[in-house]
Design a protein around this motif. Structure first.
Motif, PDB file in Angstrom:
ATOM      1  N   ALA A   1       4.026   9.856 -12.645  1.00  0.00           N
ATOM      2  CA  ALA A   1       3.859   8.704 -11.756  1.00  0.00           C
ATOM      3  C   ALA A   1       4.274   7.394 -12.414  1.00  0.00           C
ATOM      4  CB  ALA A   1       2.410   8.602 -11.296  1.00  0.00           C
ATOM      5  N   HIS A   2       4.366   7.380 -13.727  1.00  0.00           N
ATOM      6  CA  HIS A   2       4.605   6.135 -14.456  1.00  0.00           C
ATOM      7  C   HIS A   2       5.924   5.478 -14.063  1.00  0.00           C
ATOM      8  CE1 HIS A   2       4.319   3.244 -17.756  1.00  0.00           C
ATOM      9  NE2 HIS A   2       5.560   3.562 -18.098  1.00  0.00           N
ATOM     10  N   ASP A   3       6.974   6.274 -13.918  1.00  0.00           N
ATOM     11  CA  ASP A   3       8.301   5.702 -13.655  1.00  0.00           C
ATOM     12  C   ASP A   3       8.348   4.952 -12.330  1.00  0.00           C
ATOM     13  OD1 ASP A   3       9.205   6.637 -16.046  1.00  0.00           O
ATOM     14  OD2 ASP A   3      10.144   8.450 -15.222  1.00  0.00           O
ATOM     15  N   PHE A   4       7.829   5.571 -11.253  1.00  0.00           N
ATOM     16  CA  PHE A   4       7.899   4.878  -9.965  1.00  0.00           C
ATOM     17  C   PHE A   4       6.910   3.705  -9.909  1.00  0.00           C
ATOM     18  CE2 PHE A   4       4.518   7.868  -8.532  1.00  0.00           C
ATOM     19  CZ  PHE A   4       3.663   6.985  -7.889  1.00  0.00           C
ATOM     20  N   ILE A   5       5.816   3.808 -10.668  1.00  0.00           N
ATOM     21  CA  ILE A   5       4.884   2.674 -10.723  1.00  0.00           C
ATOM     22  C   ILE A   5       5.561   1.469 -11.373  1.00  0.00           C
ATOM     23  CG2 ILE A   5       2.725   1.825 -11.752  1.00  0.00           C
ATOM     24  CD1 ILE A   5       1.597   4.665 -11.471  1.00  0.00           C
ATOM     25  N   MET A   6       6.318   1.706 -12.429  1.00  0.00           N
ATOM     26  CA  MET A   6       6.982   0.606 -13.128  1.00  0.00           C
ATOM     27  C   MET A   6       8.097  -0.011 -12.301  1.00  0.00           C
ATOM     28  SD  MET A   6       5.211   0.331 -15.826  1.00  0.00           S
ATOM     29  CE  MET A   6       6.204  -0.787 -16.828  1.00  0.00           C
ATOM     30  N   ASP A   7       8.553   0.684 -11.266  1.00  0.00           N
ATOM     31  CA  ASP A   7       9.584   0.126 -10.387  1.00  0.00           C
ATOM     32  C   ASP A   7       9.015  -0.913  -9.420  1.00  0.00           C
ATOM     33  OD1 ASP A   7      11.591   1.589 -11.534  1.00  0.00           O
ATOM     34  OD2 ASP A   7      11.453   3.257 -10.109  1.00  0.00           O
ATOM     35  N   PHE A   8       7.692  -0.909  -9.212  1.00  0.00           N
ATOM     36  CA  PHE A   8       7.077  -1.903  -8.343  1.00  0.00           C
ATOM     37  C   PHE A   8       7.039  -3.251  -9.064  1.00  0.00           C
ATOM     38  CE2 PHE A   8       4.738   1.901  -6.555  1.00  0.00           C
ATOM     39  CZ  PHE A   8       5.429   1.905  -5.350  1.00  0.00           C
ATOM     40  N   PRO A   9       7.177  -4.342  -8.326  1.00  0.00           N
ATOM     41  CA  PRO A   9       7.145  -5.672  -8.983  1.00  0.00           C
ATOM     42  C   PRO A   9       5.847  -5.920  -9.752  1.00  0.00           C
ATOM     43  CG  PRO A   9       7.985  -5.857  -6.743  1.00  0.00           C
ATOM     44  CD  PRO A   9       7.512  -4.448  -6.897  1.00  0.00           C
TER      45      PRO A   9
ATOM     46  N   ARG B   1       3.806  -3.501 -10.736  1.00  0.00           N
ATOM     47  CA  ARG B   1       3.514  -2.323 -11.559  1.00  0.00           C
ATOM     48  C   ARG B   1       2.118  -1.765 -11.280  1.00  0.00           C
ATOM     49  NH1 ARG B   1       6.633  -4.056 -17.200  1.00  0.00           N
ATOM     50  NH2 ARG B   1       8.673  -4.355 -16.169  1.00  0.00           N
ATOM     51  N   TYR B   2       1.273  -1.671 -12.301  1.00  0.00           N
ATOM     52  CA  TYR B   2      -0.040  -1.048 -12.099  1.00  0.00           C
ATOM     53  C   TYR B   2      -0.994  -1.923 -11.288  1.00  0.00           C
ATOM     54  CZ  TYR B   2       0.947   2.872 -15.188  1.00  0.00           C
ATOM     55  OH  TYR B   2       1.474   4.023 -15.725  1.00  0.00           O
ATOM     56  N   GLN B   3      -0.629  -3.192 -11.106  1.00  0.00           N
ATOM     57  CA  GLN B   3      -1.454  -4.083 -10.293  1.00  0.00           C
ATOM     58  C   GLN B   3      -0.989  -4.111  -8.836  1.00  0.00           C
ATOM     59  OE1 GLN B   3      -4.256  -5.313 -11.564  1.00  0.00           O
ATOM     60  NE2 GLN B   3      -3.605  -4.189 -13.408  1.00  0.00           N
ATOM     61  N   THR B   4      -0.075  -3.218  -8.483  1.00  0.00           N
ATOM     62  CA  THR B   4       0.400  -3.128  -7.101  1.00  0.00           C
ATOM     63  C   THR B   4      -0.745  -2.726  -6.179  1.00  0.00           C
ATOM     64  OG1 THR B   4       2.620  -2.521  -7.826  1.00  0.00           O
ATOM     65  CG2 THR B   4       2.032  -1.992  -5.551  1.00  0.00           C
ATOM     66  N   ALA B   5      -0.921  -3.484  -5.114  1.00  0.00           N
ATOM     67  CA  ALA B   5      -1.992  -3.176  -4.153  1.00  0.00           C
ATOM     68  C   ALA B   5      -1.576  -2.012  -3.273  1.00  0.00           C
ATOM     69  CB  ALA B   5      -2.308  -4.400  -3.308  1.00  0.00           C
ATOM     70  N   VAL B   6      -2.486  -1.074  -3.124  1.00  0.00           N
ATOM     71  CA  VAL B   6      -2.255   0.093  -2.272  1.00  0.00           C
ATOM     72  C   VAL B   6      -2.912  -0.184  -0.924  1.00  0.00           C
ATOM     73  CG1 VAL B   6      -2.725   2.550  -1.970  1.00  0.00           C
ATOM     74  CG2 VAL B   6      -2.167   1.651  -4.237  1.00  0.00           C
ATOM     75  N   GLY B   7      -2.183   0.013   0.171  1.00  0.00           N
ATOM     76  CA  GLY B   7      -2.742  -0.226   1.497  1.00  0.00           C
ATOM     77  C   GLY B   7      -3.820   0.781   1.846  1.00  0.00           C
TER      78      GLY B   7
END
Length: 637
Positions: A473-481, A483-489
């Motif tokens: 999951a790490h790779d696609f998480i790092m693609d988010f602006p 990253r790990y602080q991306t809010a999930v709906g």
């Protein structure tokens, strides 16, 4: 989409229900016990306010009989200052009574909502299988609001009215029994009318709340099933159904209000009649010098009657709030009194398990049902083994897996972990050692980091990232602006199905479980995503006892043993090769569901769509056998 029945019968009232209503009222009052100091403070404020209120009309008698008749201006000035001072003191007393009464009502609502939430959290899956979310929400919000409103207005104002009535009636009787008796004549029909009002309004308010619950369930189900509604173009149908339910609620609320609005003018009329009788007969008696009646006394009695008029009219509102609170309390207590089917034993042990699982002649059935979901299950999994469970829909696959963490309890037999019955292990400690990845993994409206760390909130950032890497999951998480602080709906709607599954795998991995349950975790994704998830699962399963509810061939081939279920019973048990050679239901499931998956996956491997590491190919005899068979088929064609 199914909803609760919209036909809610209006039941008649009888003595048993009266007794039940009284017991529920007493139970509601019991919530005040822990706030005795606040209750005492509010009560002192109410008593003080009423004592000061009844003193003012008594002063008016002397103002009329002494100050006006004798034209004593000093007496009138002193009386005016006294009344003003009493008014200030009464205002302060009323403030304390209202302020602490308000606090009490919110304390009670706070406690009840906590109790409801705690109760729902402790309930087993059996409860949640039948309970509707809209029902729980309505009772935790709307019904508790009605109870809070009663404690704030109904109870406190009710005490105020009661104390005022007692004080005024006592003074009136002590001052002039004859005039008091005349003024009390309208109170008899008022009492009878109030009783009739209670009998009519209580069941109607319960009906309104039940209808509101139906409406809440309808909204909740359609919000969750919005995709289904639109896929089948049923928007107009659902809108019409909602309008119909809403119209029924509207009609029932109007019927309820009709009872209320007939009480108000009738009670006001009876209160006015009391004033009229005091003036009429008081003036008559004073004019003839009878019963020691003076003008000042008539004025005083008239002031007392006016002082009683508003409380008497308010009695209906108090009765209304009381009946609403009792009806809402009944609905809340239905949740609080619901049996908890899965509970800790008093001497439950906190055992660190190693992963040896044994089902010893296990049978179970859902609460209230006579039909066994699984029966006579005997199987054993040693630490580190993978057990695949397959079968047709409704065979009991998920139920077997859910017995290990005690989401349900067995009806007969035992589920043993390292030789210890799961019912003898502390529930929280048991479940903290079991990781679960479901077919549709729920993510919360929080950040990706918070979702991964949900089962282990004290985990460090390095541990969270390590779990995400292991779960692919790490790779696609790092693609988010972010990253790990991306809010999930809500429910993870901002992520794809494969992304949600990999975050769920990271969440399960972070608690480092010794037992892993995979409920068809790769059934709803494409072949490439399945391979990424499967790689992650291979890492997670390593060294852990794993139960897999499998619909994918890639998972089944890795199993140390395969359990085949039909109608809740094990009918076949073995490895892929032995079961395929034996025929039966496994071969049928394989031919109908799994063989095509195997062919597609093999062709994807050869075409390079799925890349298998070289060392994995060399170490996997099954992989070589599959490739050999595929190569033979291609040559033959």
């Amino acid at each position: 989409m199914a909803t609760a029945s919209s036909e809610i019968p209006l039941k008649s009232k009888d003595k048993s229900k009266d007794i039940g209503a009284l017991s529920k009222w007493v139970r509601l009052i019991g919530y005040l016990k822990k706030y005795r100091l606040w209750v005492l403070t509010a009560l002192i404020g109410i008593i003080g306010s009423n004592l000061l209120a009844v003193a003012v009309p008594y002063i008016l008698r002397d103002v009329v009989d002494i100050g006006i008749e004798k034209q004593d201006s000093n007496f009138m000035l002193n009386a005016g200052l006294l009344v003003a001072g009493l008014g200030v003191l009464r205002g302060l007393s009323a403030f304390f009574g209202r302020f602490f009464g308000e606090r009490l009502s919110h304390y009670v609502a706070y406690d009840i909502r906590n109790q409801i939430y705690d109760k729902v959290q402790r309930q087993s899956f059996t409860y949640h299988d039948s309970a509707q979310v809209g029902t729980i929400i309505t009772r935790a919000i709307s019904d508790v609001n009605e109870i809070q409103r009663y404690f704030n207005f109904g109870l406190m104002d009710g005490l105020n009215v009661l104390l005022l009535l007692v004080g005024v009636v006592s003074i009136m009787l002590a001052t002039s029994p004859a005039l008091a008796a005349i003024s009390f004549i309208p109170l008899v029909p008022l009492a009878l009318f109030s009783n009739r009002f209670v009998m009519r309004v209580h069941p109607r308010w319960k009906l309104v709340m039940d209808r509101m619950q139906v409406l809440s369930n309808h909204i909740q189900e359609n919000a969750l099933g919005a995709e289904v509604v639109r896929v089948f173009a049923r928007e107009s149908h659902e809108i019409e159904r909602f309008h119909t339910e809403n119209k029924r609620l509207y009609d029932e609320q109007l019927d309820f209000i009709r009872q209320w609005i007939t009480f108000l003018p009738a009670s006001a009329f009876l209160a006015a009649m009391s004033t009229a009788l005091v003036l009429l007969f008081g003036g008559y008696l004073e004019a003839r010098g009878m019963a020691n009646i003076t003008v000042g006394l008539v004025v005083t009695f008239n002031a007392y009657v006016l002082l009683l008029a508003q409380p008497l009219r308010f009695v209906g509102f108090i009765i209304l709030l009381t009946t609403q609170a009792v009806a809402s309390g009944e609905r809340v207590f239905q949740i609080l009194d619901h049996d908890e089917l899965v509970v800790n034993k008093p001497d439950a042990a906190r055992v660190n398990i190693k992963g040896h699982v044994r089902f010893d002649n296990v049978s179970t059935q859902y609460f209230g049902s006579n039909h066994a979901i699984v029966k006579d299950i005997n199987l054993e999994a040693h630490p580190g083994e993978i057990v695949a469970i397959i079968g047709l829909t409704g065979a009991g696959k998920t139920t077997i897996a859910n017995l290990i963490p005690r989401f349900y309890d067995v009806t007969d037999g035992r589920v043993l972990l390292d030789g210890i019955d799961v019912r003898d292990i502390d529930l929280d400690h048991l479940r903290s050692q079991i990781g679960i990845v479901m077919q549709q993994s729920l993510l919360f409206s929080a950040t990706i980091e918070e979702n991964i760390a949900y089962g282990n909130p004290s985990a460090s950032q390095d541990q969270i990232e390590a779990a995400a890497i292991a779960a692919n999951a790490h790779d696609f998480i790092m693609d988010f602006p972010d990253r790990y602080q991306t809010a999930v709906g809500e429910r993870g709607v901002t992520l794809s199905g494969g992304q949600k599954q990999r975050i769920a795998i990271a969440r399960a991995l972070l608690i480092d479980p010794c037992i892993l349950i995979l409920d068809d975790a790769t059934s709803s994704v494409d072949t490439q995503t399945e391979h990424l998830i499967q790689q992650a699962l291979d890492r997670v399963m390593e060294g852990r006892t794993t139960f897999v509810i499998a619909q994918r061939m890639s998972t089944i081939l890795k199993a140390d043993q395969i359990i085949v279920l039909r109608d809740g019973e094990i009918i076949q048990q073995g490895t892929h090769e032995t079961l395929l050679a034996d025929g039966g239901l496994y071969e049928e499931i394989y031919r109908l569901q799994l063989e095509e998956q195997e062919r597609v996956r093999r062709e994807a491997i050869i075409a390079g769509i799925i890349k298998i590491p070289l060392e994995e190919r060399r170490s996997t005899q099954q992989f070589r056998n599959l490739i050999d068979r595929l190569a033979g088929r291609i040559t033959k064609n």
